[in-house]
Design an enzyme around this catalytic site. Sequence first.
Site, short mmCIF file in Angstrom:
data_model
loop_
_atom_site.label_atom_id
_atom_site.label_comp_id
_atom_site.label_asym_id
_atom_site.label_seq_id
_atom_site.Cartn_x
_atom_site.Cartn_y
_atom_site.Cartn_z
CG ASP A 211 0.64 1.39 3.21
OD1 ASP A 211 -0.03 2.22 2.57
OD2 ASP A 211 1.77 0.99 2.86
N GLY B 283 -1.49 11.02 1.55
CA GLY B 283 -1.94 12.41 1.57
C GLY B 283 -3.28 12.64 0.90
CG ASP C 272 6.02 4.49 -1.34
OD1 ASP C 272 5.07 5.00 -0.72
OD2 ASP C 272 6.18 3.26 -1.46
C1 GLA Z 1 3.61 1.48 0.51
C2 GLA Z 1 4.12 2.47 1.55
C3 GLA Z 1 5.59 2.21 1.81
C4 GLA Z 1 5.78 0.78 2.28
C5 GLA Z 1 5.21 -0.19 1.27
C6 GLA Z 1 5.21 -1.62 1.79
O1 GLA Z 1 4.20 1.68 -0.73
O2 GLA Z 1 3.93 3.79 1.12
O3 GLA Z 1 6.09 3.11 2.77
O4 GLA Z 1 5.17 0.62 3.53
O5 GLA Z 1 3.86 0.15 0.95
O6 GLA Z 1 4.60 -2.50 0.91
#
Ligand code: GLA
Length: 521
Positions: free
Chosen positions: A289, A328, A349
Amino acid sequence: MAQRNWFALCLAILLGIPAGLAAQQIAGTWKGEQTLHRGTQTINLESTYIFKVDGNNFTGLLINRSDRRDIVDGVIAGNDITFSTRNPFVPDAALQNFKGTLDGDKLTVVVVQTIAPPGYPDAVGRGPRRPPVPVELHRISSDTVYHAPPELQHSPLAPFVTLPPNGLALTPPMGWNSWNKFRALVDDKGVRAAADAMVSSGMKAAGYVYVNIDDTWEGTRDAQGNIQANSKFPDMKALAAYVHSRGLKLGIYSSPGPKTCAGYEGSFGHEEQDARTYAAWGIDYLKYDWCSAGLVYSADEMKPAYEKMALALRATGRPIVFSLCQYGDLDVGSWGFAAGGNLWRTTGDISDNYASMTRIGFGQNGREGAAGPGHWNDPDMLEVGNGGMNDDEYRTHFSLWSLLAAPLLAGNDLSAMKPDIRDILTNRAVIAVDQDKLGRQGTRVAQSGDTEIWLRHLASGNAVGLFNRSEQPQSMSVRWSDIGVARPRHILDLWSNKSVPPADSMTVTVAPHGVVLVRVN
Ligand code: GLA
């Protein structure tokens, strides 16, 4: 204040241009300190502003705790300034508009507008959610070049090359992830419970495999720099062995940045070491991430930064599915597979409500070219069963994700799942659409008012979803020839499990926010 600035100020006064030019004294590096109160929490935020002035205009850089933003469109008018910030990874969209006032050697700035990311139209133009807190800035140098602190520096990344496929995820990954329901509450016990429930609920038999730990498992590094789990996960290797003993696989989470999105230890500077640790624990899946990686990498470095971890995972010799999560940005569908990814998030998210789910789900049209066996678009994890939508809405969610050939990662509490939710998540006919071996992502083929028809070509036949986005039941018709489908001999409604008599067209009543999903052969 630097001599040059004093000189400019004196010159301005001598020449009798007091207003305006004084504000040009903003050139340089400024530090802001802010104390925010969130409930019982007190948060101290430090930020650095670098202004590069050119006449009455300026650009620059804003460095926050977890990201680096470009300052653009800066304008100086007397002692007042305005500017915007941009995410260098989404260069065509402003993030926030600011205004500021110079008073002696103190510059006070405040956000006047926060702009929603692209694809979030209903929030565009909304003001900041909390009343904006002005930040008082103090100049720390007249330098306008950003010098990253030593702990954020890195040697150049290897040039980006197209990696061969790793042979994994030939159909979209299926499993569970802790984040949507448990956030920071995920622990060893909860992961074991999810694995147990995946077996006992029939989900494993329906095809679910991965049990994925999301953010907040990370502890500190030992003296050799090896990442350790925190106290919520006393023995990761034993946990992996347990999950494997249930016939399932274990996934984990990290970031190419120094910190994860929840502020835990990331993999920056430890990529190979972390990959080896995951392999030694028995990890089968990594979600990687972006989070704070913008602090250390430029936009050009995003691709090689992901590739670095792909190579590190491959070097372990253990098959590990690689999931990219960078929302994305930078048209990831055009390079995610080449960077070694098996799937990549295409948006920010998801939340457990119909507006969020449909904004993301119906917004996927046009991305289908990037998907195929081994490489999938990921419109985020499922919210089915988390309580914010009704069953019609969850059936819409599950149907749409299946038509999209999306990963099916349940995000609910599997141990406390009600039968109606279990029935949605284990509908084998719908799962068969998602897992179709051709791997072609579906597209929208018709739209009228609040209704949409989506089509996915399958190895044998087609799947067609008729979606009603309105709040009233709708009668919907589809003439097969209009959507390029041959007159079917069999039509099966995948949610009622009833055959529909074949004809040149089909007319059905679709529930509010609901779907009729059929398979036509
Ligand atoms: C980001 C990701 C989420 C999750 C959080 C965890 O927001 O997009 O899917 O993994 O981090 O902190």
